[in-house]
Design a protein around this motif. Structure first.
Motif, PDB file in Angstrom:
ATOM      1  N   GLY A   1       8.352  14.602 -17.932  1.00  0.00           N
ATOM      2  CA  GLY A   1       7.186  14.750 -17.079  1.00  0.00           C
ATOM      3  C   GLY A   1       7.566  14.730 -15.606  1.00  0.00           C
ATOM      4  O   GLY A   1       8.617  15.233 -15.217  1.00  0.00           O
ATOM      5  N   ILE A   2       6.707  14.111 -14.795  1.00  0.00           N
ATOM      6  CA  ILE A   2       6.875  14.152 -13.346  1.00  0.00           C
ATOM      7  C   ILE A   2       7.200  12.781 -12.760  1.00  0.00           C
ATOM      8  O   ILE A   2       6.931  11.744 -13.361  1.00  0.00           O
ATOM      9  CB  ILE A   2       5.604  14.675 -12.647  1.00  0.00           C
ATOM     10  N   ASP A   3       7.782  12.799 -11.590  1.00  0.00           N
ATOM     11  CA  ASP A   3       7.816  11.669 -10.671  1.00  0.00           C
ATOM     12  C   ASP A   3       7.332  12.186  -9.319  1.00  0.00           C
ATOM     13  O   ASP A   3       7.146  13.398  -9.130  1.00  0.00           O
ATOM     14  CB  ASP A   3       9.211  11.061 -10.570  1.00  0.00           C
ATOM     15  N   PHE A   4       7.140  11.277  -8.370  1.00  0.00           N
ATOM     16  CA  PHE A   4       6.604  11.649  -7.059  1.00  0.00           C
ATOM     17  C   PHE A   4       7.709  11.682  -6.007  1.00  0.00           C
ATOM     18  O   PHE A   4       8.666  10.904  -6.079  1.00  0.00           O
ATOM     19  CB  PHE A   4       5.510  10.668  -6.640  1.00  0.00           C
ATOM     20  N   ILE A   5       7.565  12.568  -5.041  1.00  0.00           N
ATOM     21  CA  ILE A   5       8.541  12.699  -3.964  1.00  0.00           C
ATOM     22  C   ILE A   5       8.216  11.675  -2.880  1.00  0.00           C
ATOM     23  O   ILE A   5       7.123  11.691  -2.288  1.00  0.00           O
ATOM     24  CB  ILE A   5       8.526  14.122  -3.386  1.00  0.00           C
ATOM     25  N   ASP A   6       9.152  10.782  -2.636  1.00  0.00           N
ATOM     26  CA  ASP A   6       8.946   9.727  -1.634  1.00  0.00           C
ATOM     27  C   ASP A   6       8.641  10.333  -0.268  1.00  0.00           C
ATOM     28  O   ASP A   6       9.304  11.276   0.173  1.00  0.00           O
ATOM     29  CB  ASP A   6      10.192   8.840  -1.534  1.00  0.00           C
ATOM     30  N   GLY A   7       7.640   9.770   0.395  1.00  0.00           N
ATOM     31  CA  GLY A   7       7.328  10.184   1.752  1.00  0.00           C
ATOM     32  C   GLY A   7       6.541  11.459   1.878  1.00  0.00           C
ATOM     33  O   GLY A   7       6.283  11.911   3.010  1.00  0.00           O
ATOM     34  N   SER A   8       6.128  12.054   0.770  1.00  0.00           N
ATOM     35  CA  SER A   8       5.417  13.335   0.864  1.00  0.00           C
ATOM     36  C   SER A   8       4.022  13.173   1.468  1.00  0.00           C
ATOM     37  O   SER A   8       3.491  14.114   2.059  1.00  0.00           O
ATOM     38  CB  SER A   8       5.329  14.005  -0.503  1.00  0.00           C
ATOM     39  N   VAL A   9       3.428  11.994   1.301  1.00  0.00           N
ATOM     40  CA  VAL A   9       2.168  11.671   1.975  1.00  0.00           C
ATOM     41  C   VAL A   9       2.452  10.478   2.882  1.00  0.00           C
ATOM     42  O   VAL A   9       2.618   9.354   2.384  1.00  0.00           O
ATOM     43  CB  VAL A   9       1.045  11.333   0.981  1.00  0.00           C
ATOM     44  N   PRO A  10       2.567  10.657   4.185  1.00  0.00           N
ATOM     45  CA  PRO A  10       2.892   9.540   5.078  1.00  0.00           C
ATOM     46  C   PRO A  10       1.921   8.373   4.885  1.00  0.00           C
ATOM     47  O   PRO A  10       0.706   8.550   4.839  1.00  0.00           O
ATOM     48  CB  PRO A  10       2.753  10.162   6.473  1.00  0.00           C
ATOM     49  N   GLY A  11       2.488   7.183   4.759  1.00  0.00           N
ATOM     50  CA  GLY A  11       1.700   5.985   4.563  1.00  0.00           C
ATOM     51  C   GLY A  11       1.530   5.582   3.112  1.00  0.00           C
ATOM     52  O   GLY A  11       1.075   4.462   2.821  1.00  0.00           O
ATOM     53  N   TRP A  12       1.896   6.472   2.189  1.00  0.00           N
ATOM     54  CA  TRP A  12       1.715   6.179   0.760  1.00  0.00           C
ATOM     55  C   TRP A  12       3.069   6.133   0.062  1.00  0.00           C
ATOM     56  O   TRP A  12       3.913   7.008   0.262  1.00  0.00           O
ATOM     57  CB  TRP A  12       0.844   7.232   0.090  1.00  0.00           C
ATOM     58  N   ASP A  13       3.271   5.110  -0.753  1.00  0.00           N
ATOM     59  CA  ASP A  13       4.345   5.110  -1.733  1.00  0.00           C
ATOM     60  C   ASP A  13       3.802   4.443  -2.988  1.00  0.00           C
ATOM     61  O   ASP A  13       2.629   4.057  -3.058  1.00  0.00           O
ATOM     62  CB  ASP A  13       5.622   4.438  -1.209  1.00  0.00           C
TER      63      ASP A  13
END
Length: 420
Positions: free
Chosen positions: A134-146
């Protein structure tokens, strides 16, 4: 160049590797290890075990004992589907198909030794490896969110507790409040998914909190089924939903989880619920295995075989394969092609020409279902669409109701096909 086992395998032609594979198999029955028990991995495990009639030893590694589908989780948010109906166990795969189901995390892949290691300390040998994480998320792709902010600003793009949390937040939002979605850039899991989710949230708010507003912050200039969704939003939820694309700041967004604020092109806005869906990449184990190009894992279009290692297959969301969307239907379709080729590699059985298909259904309002889909075949370099269809604006209510009912039948059929 110094040749070792890995560089030789990576540079060998896929067809040659397939023909020579039985010569290098482990002792006893050939072994297949499948990482990931979702629509791709569980389907592949089941079809290899079922169609090889015990000739292949199949192990499925999946950390969860109950798998909750992302597809149809939006309908749970909207009150059209029960949470327990999203959950599926692996009992039938183990008892009826003889699959060794290991509930653990895969944390390492040694492609030279052909082994997978798990967090529990097990080392599992393989002759063929299928990776469907499946998927994982790219760190820093939405500033302020991890990922540490997922309890205050849930992504709900991996089904389960995140879906339950988002539903709770929506249902308990203050009267007249604002639900904000930060939509992901391409490519991402389930292209219509964020916009069906908006429809389902709007359905709930229309009944429970009719003065609430929905704000979509989108980095994309366009999105799947846009005309259908916008038509449906105007008919069912007129004035509730505002879409902000990149021309008006949708690509320049920062979030502040502690204060529940979003910053759009420098303008600060307070929100009550914020559903952040970040940019995505292949599940982490694909990167650990060394079969990605950075974010996704490239495969050959005829069989879903890794372009980096012919003993590895990558399915579903994690793969970079061409025209197919990242969806449960796609993963299930790809898994059957891969299973056929794995059996051929290991037992000499017949290889059938690859054919792929996908349909994505979306519910906009009560009995208002739409769909988009296509058939696919291998091209010279990637999977290509050969025919397609999409619902049309202005369809009558009976057709939309039948489309929704069709989606329910599909869900029941595909989950039976995946989990037995």
């Amino acid at each position: 160049m110094t040749l070792n086992r890995r560089t030789f395998l990576a540079s060998a032609a896929v067809a040659s590797a397939s023909l020579s594979a039985p010569m290098v198999m482990a002792q006893g029955r050939p072994k297949v290890v499948v990482i990931g028990g979702g629509a791709g991995g569980a389907t592949a495990a089941r079809y290899i075990a079922k169609d090889s009639d015990g000739a292949i030893d199949v192990t499925l590694i999946e950390p969860t004992r109950q798998y909750y589908t992302c597809f149809f989780s939006n309908l749970y948010l909207g009150g059209f589907w029960e949470y327990e109906n999203l959950g599926h166990s692996y009992g039938t795969l183990a008892t009826e198909y003889g699959i060794n189901v290991v509930h653990d995390w895969a944390i390492g892949v040694d492609r030279d030794a052909r082994t997978v290691t798990t967090a529990g300390g097990h080392t599992l040998p393989y002759d063929r490896l299928i990776i469907a994480p499946g998927i994982d998320f790219i760190d820093g792709s939405v500033p302020g969110w991890d990922i540490s902010a997922q309890d205050s600003m849930p992504h709900a793009y991996k089904a389960g507790s995140q879906t339950q949390l988002l539903k709770y937040q929506v249902e308990n939002m203050r009267e007249g409040g604002t639900y904000c979605m930060v939509a992901p850039p391409n490519p991402y899991r389930c292209p219509p998914g964020p916009y069906e989710r908006v429809s389902m949230v709007a359905h709930v708010l229309k009944e429970r909190n009719p003065t609430a507003k929905i704000l979509i912050l989108d980095p994309k200039e366009n999105f799947s089924k846009r005309a259908l969704f916008e038509d449906g939003w105007s008919r069912h939820y007129n004035g509730m939903i505002e879409w902000i694309g990149p021309d008006f700041g949708g690509a320049n967004v920062e979030v502040r989880p502690e204060s529940m604020e979003v910053v759009v092109d420098g303008q600060v806005q307070a929100v009550d619920v914020c559903n952040v869906i970040p940019a995505q990449k292949a599940g982490r184990i694909a990167e650990i295995a060394g079969v990605t190009d950075g974010n996704w894992a490239p495969v050959t279009p005829t069989d879903m075989r890794s372009r980096i290692d012919p003993n590895v297959f990558i399915l579903g969301d994690a793969s970079a394969q061409g025209a197919m969307p990242k969806s449960g239907f796609s993963a299930n379709s790809q898994a059957k092609v891969a299973a056929n080729n794995v059996r051929a590699d290991l037992t000499g059985s017949r290889v059938f020409p690859a054919r792929y298909s996908n349909t994505c259904w979306s519910l906009i309002g009560t009995d208002d279902g739409v769909k988009v889909g296509a058939s696919y075949e291998p091209g010279a370099d990637q999977i290509e669409s050969v025919s397609s269809f999409i619902s049309q604006v202005g369809e009558d209510a009976d057709l939309r109701r039948r489309t929704y009912e069709e989606s329910i039948g599909w869900y029941e059929g595909i989950t039976a096909d995946i989990f037995g």
